[in-house]
Design an enzyme around this catalytic site. Structure first.
Site, PDB file in Angstrom:
ATOM      1  NE  ARG A  63     -16.785  -5.192 -24.419  1.00 49.19           N
ATOM      2  CZ  ARG A  63     -16.734  -6.487 -24.185  1.00 49.19           C
ATOM      3  NH1 ARG A  63     -15.802  -6.992 -23.380  1.00 49.19           N
ATOM      4  NH2 ARG A  63     -17.587  -7.306 -24.748  1.00 49.19           N
ATOM      5  CG  ASP A  75      -1.872  -1.170   1.260  1.00 49.04           C
ATOM      6  OD1 ASP A  75      -2.037  -1.822   0.215  1.00 49.04           O
ATOM      7  OD2 ASP A  75      -2.431  -1.458   2.332  1.00 49.04           O
ATOM      8  CB  ALA A  89      -6.250   5.496 -15.812  1.00 51.42           C
ATOM      9  NE  ARG A 120      -4.825  -2.291   5.283  1.00 59.52           N
ATOM     10  CZ  ARG A 120      -5.022  -3.558   5.655  1.00 59.52           C
ATOM     11  NH1 ARG A 120      -6.164  -3.930   6.136  1.00 59.52           N
ATOM     12  NH2 ARG A 120      -4.080  -4.448   5.541  1.00 59.52           N
ATOM     13  CD  GLN A 129      -4.489  -5.231  -7.050  1.00 59.41           C
ATOM     14  OE1 GLN A 129      -4.390  -4.014  -7.079  1.00 59.41           O
ATOM     15  NE2 GLN A 129      -5.571  -5.822  -6.594  1.00 59.41           N
ATOM     16  CG  HIS A 173      -5.844 -11.395  -2.415  1.00 56.87           C
ATOM     17  ND1 HIS A 173      -7.200 -11.168  -2.319  1.00 56.87           N
ATOM     18  CD2 HIS A 173      -5.319 -11.051  -1.219  1.00 56.87           C
ATOM     19  CE1 HIS A 173      -7.475 -10.733  -1.099  1.00 56.87           C
ATOM     20  NE2 HIS A 173      -6.357 -10.651  -0.417  1.00 56.87           N
ATOM     21  CE  LYS A 233      -8.900   7.388 -23.989  1.00 58.35           C
ATOM     22  NZ  LYS A 233      -7.755   6.526 -24.269  1.00 58.35           N
TER      23      LYS A 233
HETATM   24  O1  F6P Z   1      -2.391  -4.022   3.258  1.00 60.33           O
HETATM   25  C1  F6P Z   1      -2.217  -4.794   2.122  1.00 60.33           C
HETATM   26  C2  F6P Z   1      -3.525  -5.181   1.531  1.00 60.33           C
HETATM   27  O2  F6P Z   1      -3.272  -5.957   0.397  1.00 60.33           O
HETATM   28  C3  F6P Z   1      -4.454  -4.042   1.178  1.00 60.33           C
HETATM   29  O3  F6P Z   1      -4.114  -3.419  -0.031  1.00 60.33           O
HETATM   30  C4  F6P Z   1      -5.785  -4.716   1.171  1.00 60.33           C
HETATM   31  O4  F6P Z   1      -6.811  -3.827   1.514  1.00 60.33           O
HETATM   32  C5  F6P Z   1      -5.657  -5.753   2.256  1.00 60.33           C
HETATM   33  O5  F6P Z   1      -4.276  -5.992   2.420  1.00 60.33           O
HETATM   34  C6  F6P Z   1      -6.340  -7.036   1.916  1.00 60.33           C
HETATM   35  O6  F6P Z   1      -6.340  -7.851   3.032  1.00 60.33           O
HETATM   36  P1  F6P Z   1      -6.951  -9.330   2.997  1.00 60.33           P
HETATM   37  O7  F6P Z   1      -5.970 -10.179   2.244  1.00 60.33           O
HETATM   38  O8  F6P Z   1      -7.026  -9.716   4.424  1.00 60.33           O
HETATM   39  O9  F6P Z   1      -8.249  -9.250   2.295  1.00 60.33           O
END
Ligand code: F6P
Length: 287
Positions: free
Chosen positions: A129, A94, A153, A138, A219, A217, A181
């Protein structure tokens, strides 16, 4: 060297393992953690804290390196207060640690988002699209801002900057439509959410077929970027140097590419501002 499994939970429960020089062989290319992670309410209690101190005493642990975010730092501060020297290292995708320009994991997550959105863009391009993409972070918009600029973006929505959907998304899209565009990417912080509804509204008001994607996730895992590997190496090295020098209750940070450290109390009281110039620039160049 002793590795503590599952963070403070493992420390309270004595989940430790001896580590040697080769224990970290071949992990430089990996995401996640070989020591695993956990969240613990018990550690927030005095009883839990004392259990953690007991493990340190029993196992001869005379200094701890703690990797995590604000919550982990508070734990490190509390253990330091109870006589266990702790050095904290900011590790969170984050990037929401006030004393620090860059946290470990941020660059990797941002690059993953860019790769994913580049792939999504292929469909927006072939099908004329709009993709509305939700990005993690978070309560902080650093990931969506950095990735939003990198992905070109049309609009970036994040918690730190108030927005008006009509003005900042619909009108911007209509304006760019006039310059011919035909495909768009709108990036939204998870702190704002609602991407499905946004996609429907965009389709209704602009006529551009729209789809929502929540990256989730993906990410938070995967092969770390070179920038993150260098940052983690520098921070780990600095943390060990601090412990050798007898320091405690410090958090390692980076500012303008310099590694430094702060008192954890001070670090927890600092505030971090989002770079609004960066946001303004993004809104001007993405036309
Ligand atoms: O703090 C890292 C983070 O990946 C945030 O970006 C996200 O809000 C949170 O953790 C997700 O947590 P969980 O895996 O518990 O859903």
């Amino acid at each position: 060297m002793i590795g503590i499994k599952r963070g403070y939970k493992g420390l309270m429960e004595g989940l430790t393992e001896e580590m040697g020089l080769r224990s970290v062989s071949d992990i430089i290319t990996r995401g996640g953690t070989i020591l695993f992670s956990a969240r613990s309410d018990r550690f927030k209690t005095e009883e839990g804290m004392q259990a953690a101190v007991r493990t340190c005493r029993e196992k001869g642990i005379d200094g701890l390196v703690v990797i995590g975010g604000d919550g982990s730092f508070r734990g490190a501060r509390d253990l330091s207060l109870r006589g266990i020297p702790c050095i904290a290292i900011p590790g969170t995708i984050d990037n929401d640690i006030a004393c620090c320009d860059r946290t470990i994991g941020f660059d990797t997550a941002m690059n993953t988002i860019v790769q994913m959105v580049d792939r999504i863009r292929d469909t927006t391009e072939s099908h004329d699209r709009c993709a509305v993409v939700e990005v993690m972070g978070r309560g902080a918009g650093y990931l969506v801002l950095g990735a939003g600029i990198s992905c070109g973006a049309t609009s970036i929505l994040m918690p730190e900057i108030p927005y008006d959907f009509e003005r900042d998304v619909i009108e911007r899209m209509k304006r760019t439509q006039r310059s011919e565009k035909v495909h768009f990417v709108v990036m939204v912080s998870e702190a704002i959410g609602g991407v499905e509804e946004m996609a429907k509204r965009i389709q209704k008001e602009t006529g551009v077929e729209s789809r929502a994607t929540i990256l989730g996730h993906v990410q938070r895992g995967g092969c770390p970027t070179a920038a993150d590997r260098i940052l983690a190496s520098r921070m780990g090295y600095h943390a060990v140097q601090l412990l050798i020098a007898g320091a405690s209750n410090r958090v390692v940070a980076t500012q303008n590419d310099r590694i430094m450290d702060f008192d954890i109390y001070e670090a927890l009281n600092m505030t971090k501002e989002i770079n609004t110039d960066l946001y303004k620039m993004a809104m001007e160049i993405s036309i």
